[in-house]
Design a protein around this motif. Structure first.
Motif, short mmCIF file in Angstrom:
data_model
loop_
_atom_site.label_atom_id
_atom_site.label_comp_id
_atom_site.label_asym_id
_atom_site.label_seq_id
_atom_site.Cartn_x
_atom_site.Cartn_y
_atom_site.Cartn_z
N ALA A 1 -5.03 15.73 10.41
CA ALA A 1 -6.18 16.37 11.05
C ALA A 1 -7.10 17.04 10.04
O ALA A 1 -8.33 16.94 10.14
N LEU A 2 -6.51 17.73 9.07
CA LEU A 2 -7.30 18.54 8.13
C LEU A 2 -7.72 17.78 6.87
O LEU A 2 -8.68 18.17 6.22
N ARG A 3 -6.98 16.72 6.53
CA ARG A 3 -7.31 15.93 5.34
C ARG A 3 -7.35 14.44 5.69
O ARG A 3 -6.53 13.65 5.22
N PRO A 4 -8.29 14.03 6.54
CA PRO A 4 -8.34 12.61 6.93
C PRO A 4 -8.57 11.66 5.77
O PRO A 4 -8.22 10.48 5.85
N ASP A 5 -9.14 12.18 4.68
CA ASP A 5 -9.37 11.32 3.51
C ASP A 5 -8.08 10.87 2.86
O ASP A 5 -8.06 9.88 2.12
N LEU A 6 -6.97 11.58 3.14
CA LEU A 6 -5.69 11.25 2.50
C LEU A 6 -4.83 10.30 3.32
O LEU A 6 -3.80 9.84 2.84
N GLU B 1 0.83 -1.19 0.00
CA GLU B 1 0.00 0.00 0.00
C GLU B 1 0.87 1.25 0.00
O GLU B 1 2.02 1.21 0.45
N PRO B 2 0.36 2.37 -0.49
CA PRO B 2 1.19 3.58 -0.60
C PRO B 2 1.55 4.16 0.76
O PRO B 2 0.74 4.18 1.68
N GLU C 1 -2.04 14.50 -3.54
CA GLU C 1 -3.10 14.64 -4.54
C GLU C 1 -2.55 14.47 -5.96
O GLU C 1 -3.16 13.79 -6.80
N GLN C 2 -1.41 15.07 -6.23
CA GLN C 2 -0.84 14.97 -7.59
C GLN C 2 -0.42 13.54 -7.90
O GLN C 2 -0.54 13.09 -9.04
N SER C 3 0.08 12.82 -6.91
CA SER C 3 0.53 11.45 -7.14
C SER C 3 -0.64 10.51 -7.40
O SER C 3 -0.48 9.44 -8.00
N GLY C 4 -1.84 10.88 -6.90
CA GLY C 4 -3.02 10.06 -7.13
C GLY C 4 -3.02 8.76 -6.37
O GLY C 4 -3.80 7.85 -6.70
N LEU D 1 -10.63 5.63 4.76
CA LEU D 1 -11.32 6.91 4.80
C LEU D 1 -11.54 7.49 3.41
O LEU D 1 -11.95 8.62 3.27
N GLY D 2 -11.26 6.70 2.40
CA GLY D 2 -11.61 7.16 1.05
C GLY D 2 -10.41 7.46 0.20
O GLY D 2 -9.35 7.81 0.70
N GLY D 3 -10.56 7.32 -1.11
CA GLY D 3 -9.49 7.59 -2.05
C GLY D 3 -9.81 8.80 -2.90
O GLY D 3 -10.49 9.72 -2.45
N PRO D 4 -9.34 8.82 -4.13
CA PRO D 4 -9.55 9.99 -4.99
C PRO D 4 -11.02 10.35 -5.18
O PRO D 4 -11.37 11.52 -5.17
N GLU D 5 -11.90 9.33 -5.33
CA GLU D 5 -13.30 9.64 -5.55
C GLU D 5 -13.91 10.32 -4.34
O GLU D 5 -14.69 11.28 -4.45
#
Length: 333
Positions: free
Chosen positions: A129-134, A46-47, A105-108, A319-323
């Protein structure tokens, strides 16, 4: 908070000293960011993204990333002004966190298993804290979260420099007074409790990193301005208002591992336990006889704790990917 679990050592590769990862230049917001990559050795890796500390570089993660390559497809970035990256416009925790987010985000490739050491720990706490989706999991090694007693840090000696007009010029002059070999030795002595744990290859690489700094006209200014930004973030964390790193840490949702060295000379040794108490889903590993960069000094122990985190976090939903990130941006816009 609970104690970290250590995965059995035999799950790790046999001991060797890998060479530095291959690296490449990428352009983010018009400036070059240098990215090193550790190719995955396992089919289901995994990344992961690794973020270094003040004065460090992506190279600080070579050993740990190599040990984890069966599970994690690793990338590490040089923050603006450090390593082989071009200088930035601002040297603050929010600015560095924005750069990390932009690269993810750019790496996708997200959510990532996010790692931060020292300054990188403060940066990655803000990102988580601010971008839990990442962020899928968070590993903090001697995170530079706020403390006010600078007598507990060798960096306290730098505080007067912040009050000197154009203090970066004084820092640049100081750099020219020491041979790279001497400077590298001083840096290692400050960061590492037991220098016998550091291989000759890593020592030579540290000298080469110092040479690169000497050749970069922007390095002294980047270092001083980053230290100033870090101290400012410490002070703001104890004042009313938003932006406190401790309040941000309390909102981190990702399963988290916090590693501290009891012989850390740069960050107050009480910070790692405090971070583990503040972050809701946390595990704490305190290491006797270890300094500020446990991933360099005892990489196998840190890797075992990371594998324990990954096993423990296996039941957590992503917690989610690009979509999912696109959906959040649409809702916000």
């Amino acid at each position: 908070m609970k104690p970290a679990s250590l995965w059995p050592d035999h799950h790790l590769p046999v001991h060797h000293v890998p060479p530095p990862w291959p690296g490449r230049e990428v352009v983010l917001d018009g400036t070059v960011t240098y990215v090193r990559e550790t190719p995955a050795t396992g089919p289901d890796a995994e990344p992961a993204l690794y973020v270094h500390g003040l004065g460090g570089s992506a190279q600080n993660w070579t050993d740990l990333a190599g040990l984890l390559a069966d599970r994690l497809d690793g990338q590490a970035i040089d923050l603006p002004g450090f390593g082989r990256s071009e200088p930035g416009r601002r040297y603050t925790i929010p600015a560095f966190a924005d750069r990390v987010v932009r690269w993810i985000e750019q790496s996708g490739r997200w959510p990532v298993h996010l790692f931060g050491n020292s300054l990188g720990g403060a940066v990655t706490v803000r990102v988580a804290a601010l971008r839990p989706d990442l962020v899928r999991t968070l590993t903090l090694i001697s995170p530079a979260l706020p403390f006010l007693d600078f007598r507990r840090s060798l960096q306290g000696r730098m505080l007067p420099l912040l009050a000197v007009p154009r203090g970066e010029r004084l820092a640049a002059w100081r750099l020219t007074q020491l041979a790279p070999e001497v400077m590298a030795q001083q840096v290692m002595e400050a960061c590492i409790a037991d220098l016998t744990r550091i291989s000759e290859q890593r020592r030579l690489e540290a000298v080469e990193e110092i040479r690169i700094r000497y050749e970069a006209a922007h390095y002294a200014a980047a270092y001083v301005r980053t230290f100033r930004g870090l101290v400012s973030s410490f002070l703001r964390s104890y004042l009313p208002g938003t932006g406190s790193l401790w309040r941000l840490a309390g909102s981190v949702r990702a399963p988290t591992l916090v590693v501290g060295g009891r012989q850390d000379r740069l960050v107050d040794v009480r910070v790692a336990p405090q971070a583990a108490r503040v972050i809701p889903d946390s595990r704490l590993l305190m290491l006797d006889g270890v300094g500020h960069v446990a991933q360099l000094e005892v990489p196998r122990t840190v890797a075992r704790a990371v594998l324990g985190l990954l096993a423990d976090a296996g039941g957590h939903a992503s917690l989610g990917g690009p979509e999912e990130s696109a959906r959040r941006r649409d809702m916000a816009g």
